[in-house]
Design a protein around this motif. Structure first.
Motif, PDB file in Angstrom:
ATOM      1  N   ALA A 140       0.809  -1.215   0.000  1.00 42.81           N
ATOM      2  CA  ALA A 140       0.000   0.000   0.000  1.00 42.81           C
ATOM      3  C   ALA A 140       0.842   1.265   0.000  1.00 42.81           C
ATOM      4  N   TRP A 141       1.959   1.268   0.767  1.00 38.53           N
ATOM      5  CA  TRP A 141       2.714   2.501   0.959  1.00 38.53           C
ATOM      6  C   TRP A 141       4.196   2.378   0.645  1.00 38.53           C
ATOM      7  N   GLY A 142       4.699   1.169   0.450  1.00 40.02           N
ATOM      8  CA  GLY A 142       6.108   1.004   0.101  1.00 40.02           C
ATOM      9  C   GLY A 142       7.075   1.367   1.200  1.00 40.02           C
ATOM     10  N   ARG A 143       6.614   1.382   2.441  1.00 35.98           N
ATOM     11  CA  ARG A 143       7.477   1.707   3.570  1.00 35.98           C
ATOM     12  C   ARG A 143       8.315   0.483   3.967  1.00 35.98           C
ATOM     13  N   PRO A 144       9.335   0.667   4.779  1.00 35.44           N
ATOM     14  CA  PRO A 144      10.126  -0.478   5.241  1.00 35.44           C
ATOM     15  C   PRO A 144       9.378  -1.389   6.208  1.00 35.44           C
ATOM     16  N   ILE A 145       8.253  -0.905   6.760  1.00 39.74           N
ATOM     17  CA  ILE A 145       7.456  -1.718   7.679  1.00 39.74           C
ATOM     18  C   ILE A 145       6.218  -2.246   6.946  1.00 39.74           C
ATOM     19  N   GLU A 146       5.683  -3.366   7.435  1.00 40.55           N
ATOM     20  CA  GLU A 146       4.481  -3.920   6.814  1.00 40.55           C
ATOM     21  C   GLU A 146       3.276  -3.031   7.106  1.00 40.55           C
ATOM     22  N   ASP A 147       2.442  -2.822   6.067  1.00 36.43           N
ATOM     23  CA  ASP A 147       1.205  -2.071   6.251  1.00 36.43           C
ATOM     24  C   ASP A 147      -0.006  -2.990   6.235  1.00 36.43           C
ATOM     25  N   TYR A 148       0.228  -4.296   6.046  1.00 38.18           N
ATOM     26  CA  TYR A 148      -0.839  -5.288   6.133  1.00 38.18           C
ATOM     27  C   TYR A 148      -0.238  -6.589   6.639  1.00 38.18           C
ATOM     28  N   SER A 149      -0.999  -7.278   7.503  1.00 37.86           N
ATOM     29  CA  SER A 149      -0.511  -8.514   8.103  1.00 37.86           C
ATOM     30  C   SER A 149      -1.683  -9.444   8.373  1.00 37.86           C
ATOM     31  N   ALA A 150      -1.525 -10.710   8.028  1.00 39.97           N
ATOM     32  CA  ALA A 150      -2.518 -11.738   8.356  1.00 39.97           C
ATOM     33  C   ALA A 150      -1.769 -12.914   8.965  1.00 39.97           C
ATOM     34  N   VAL A 151      -2.059 -13.191  10.234  1.00 44.41           N
ATOM     35  CA  VAL A 151      -1.353 -14.230  10.981  1.00 44.41           C
ATOM     36  C   VAL A 151      -2.369 -15.273  11.430  1.00 44.41           C
ATOM     37  N   THR A 152      -2.127 -16.519  11.081  1.00 41.30           N
ATOM     38  CA  THR A 152      -2.985 -17.623  11.510  1.00 41.30           C
ATOM     39  C   THR A 152      -2.304 -18.379  12.640  1.00 41.30           C
ATOM     40  N   LEU A 153      -3.027 -18.517  13.755  1.00 39.95           N
ATOM     41  CA  LEU A 153      -2.527 -19.221  14.923  1.00 39.95           C
ATOM     42  C   LEU A 153      -3.257 -20.550  15.056  1.00 39.95           C
ATOM     43  N   GLU A 154      -2.592 -21.525  15.668  1.00 45.83           N
ATOM     44  CA  GLU A 154      -3.241 -22.803  15.914  1.00 45.83           C
ATOM     45  C   GLU A 154      -2.879 -23.318  17.294  1.00 45.83           C
ATOM     46  N   SER A 155      -3.832 -24.006  17.882  1.00 47.29           N
ATOM     47  CA  SER A 155      -3.621 -24.720  19.130  1.00 47.29           C
ATOM     48  C   SER A 155      -4.412 -26.015  19.015  1.00 47.29           C
ATOM     49  N   GLY A 156      -3.728 -27.100  18.716  1.00 47.24           N
ATOM     50  CA  GLY A 156      -4.427 -28.329  18.380  1.00 47.24           C
ATOM     51  C   GLY A 156      -5.195 -28.140  17.089  1.00 47.24           C
ATOM     52  N   THR A 157      -6.508 -28.395  17.133  1.00 51.12           N
ATOM     53  CA  THR A 157      -7.341 -28.198  15.936  1.00 51.12           C
ATOM     54  C   THR A 157      -8.010 -26.829  15.922  1.00 51.12           C
ATOM     55  N   ASN A 158      -7.775 -26.027  16.945  1.00 53.83           N
ATOM     56  CA  ASN A 158      -8.409 -24.714  17.047  1.00 53.83           C
ATOM     57  C   ASN A 158      -7.561 -23.660  16.332  1.00 53.83           C
ATOM     58  N   LEU A 159      -8.240 -22.726  15.659  1.00 55.11           N
ATOM     59  CA  LEU A 159      -7.560 -21.737  14.822  1.00 55.11           C
ATOM     60  C   LEU A 159      -7.963 -20.317  15.202  1.00 55.11           C
ATOM     61  N   CYS A 160      -7.046 -19.402  14.948  1.00 58.48           N
ATOM     62  CA  CYS A 160      -7.308 -17.972  15.173  1.00 58.48           C
ATOM     63  C   CYS A 160      -6.610 -17.174  14.074  1.00 58.48           C
ATOM     64  N   LEU A 161      -7.325 -16.244  13.473  1.00 62.34           N
ATOM     65  CA  LEU A 161      -6.776 -15.350  12.460  1.00 62.34           C
ATOM     66  C   LEU A 161      -6.713 -13.940  13.014  1.00 62.34           C
ATOM     67  N   VAL A 162      -5.529 -13.314  12.944  1.00 67.27           N
ATOM     68  CA  VAL A 162      -5.353 -11.925  13.370  1.00 67.27           C
ATOM     69  C   VAL A 162      -4.918 -11.121  12.155  1.00 67.27           C
ATOM     70  N   GLU A 163      -5.752 -10.176  11.754  1.00 64.52           N
ATOM     71  CA  GLU A 163      -5.516  -9.379  10.546  1.00 64.52           C
ATOM     72  C   GLU A 163      -5.431  -7.911  10.948  1.00 64.52           C
TER      73      GLU A 163
END
Length: 329
Positions: free
Chosen positions: A203-226
């Motif tokens: 989006a902005w070409g900066r040295p830092i990320e301007d978008y992030s999608a992280v998928t977490l798991e614990s056993g069969t349980n899932l969590c998405l943090v965007e």
């Protein structure tokens, strides 16, 4: 209660200062920041001592409690000083640049028995108890979308360092995601791990990320943090949507004040709940002051940031380096 603020040019200052000024029996006796012009103006406005050196400020004013802000790369140094001086304090997230720094601080704070609060402010609100009540059945899936405004807001606030990963540790992942990584750890357990992560600076070409999608798991349980810095909106306004599934219910946060709970039978209940971080800073400040006065430990401390920073580092490692881009104006 005599309060001091260090690293005061941080853009979150108002979230802490305003509730500190109206806390009963509390006065701000000093402010510190490396920027001499900023600190001269702020100290004059507040009618208190100002200094460019936080050590000198604390030794001159002898505060009962310090709220430590500043650049992420300076937080380790600030915290070590406060711990060794025996001054109770609250330290802004992420408490350091990386897992190594935060782990070191957590160990030192525990060894010295320090009051070292961290504003994982969802713990101070009414949304977490609703999640924990659902969690008695076991959380199967969680999704958190929390997209903030453009990174230019940090330049406008004279916090250019936020756009330099060597000074900030990264972008929206290390800045916005910790609140939701904390919820994941609390609800899914310490064994939660990063399964996948993607990040971009398209989006902005900066040295830092301007978008992030992280998928977490614990056993069969899932969590998405965007998270991201791509929503055309002022500071403290977010594109947000949360969804949480337990075996018998589905919870959706539609906006900053409304939660919908739907049973498997299709019964719907709309309840009021504060689902963004901003309203809880006032509660956090007043609660931390009260706990210091009464000799009680903080709701969350530096040790609680350790699993969060572990997940952040796992996410950055999974996502890999950002492409080099020319900054977009």
């Amino acid at each position: 209660m005599r309060l001091a603020f260090i690293g005061a040019s941080h853009w979150h200052l108002a979230l802490y200062l305003e509730p500190a000024l109206d806390a009963p029996g509390t006065s701000v006796v000093g402010v510190a920041d490396p920027d001499p012009v900023f600190i001269a103006n702020l100290s004059a406005k507040l009618g208190c001592v100002g200094d460019v050196d936080f050590r000198e400020l604390c030794r001159r004013t002898k505060p009962d409690f310090v709220i430590a802000l500043g650049r992420h790369c300076d937080m380790r140094e600030e915290a070590i000083f406060l711990i060794e001086e025996g001054i109770p304090f609250a330290l802004e997230k992420p408490c350091g640049l990386n897992l190594r720094e935060v782990t070191e601080l957590a160990a030192l704070a525990e060894k010295r028995g320090s009051f070292a609060a961290v504003p994982l402010v969802f713990r101070n609100g009414d949304f977490l108890p609703r999640l924990q009540e659902m969690g008695t059945e076991g959380i199967q899936y969680m999704s958190y979308r929390f997209i903030g405004g453009f990174p230019s807001r940090y330049e406008q606030a004279n916090c250019h360092w936020m756009l330099d990963p060597s000074l900030s540790g990264g972008g929206c992942t290390i800045n916005l995601s910790p609140h939701f990584l904390d919820l994941a750890v609390l609800l899914m357990g310490d064994e939660v791990r990063v399964r996948q992560a993607v990040m971009s600076n398209a989006a902005w070409g900066r040295p830092i990320e301007d978008y992030s999608a992280v998928t977490l798991e614990s056993g069969t349980n899932l969590c998405l943090v965007e998270t991201g810095y791509i929503y055309p909106a002022p500071t403290s306004t977010f594109d947000m949507h949360y969804a949480i599934r337990s075996p018998s219910r589905y919870m959706v946060a539609h906006d900053p004040e409304t939660v919908e709970i739907v049973s498997n039978a299709g019964e719907r209940e709309m309840v009021r709940s504060l689902t963004t971080n901003v309203p809880h800073y006032r509660t956090f400040v007043h609660d931390a002051i009260e706990r210091v006065c009464k000799g009680r430990p903080p709701v969350a401390g530096i040790a609680d940031m350790v699993p969060i920073m572990r997940l952040c580092e796992e996410a950055y490692a999974k996502a890999g380096p950002l492409p080099l881009r020319a900054p977009l104006v």
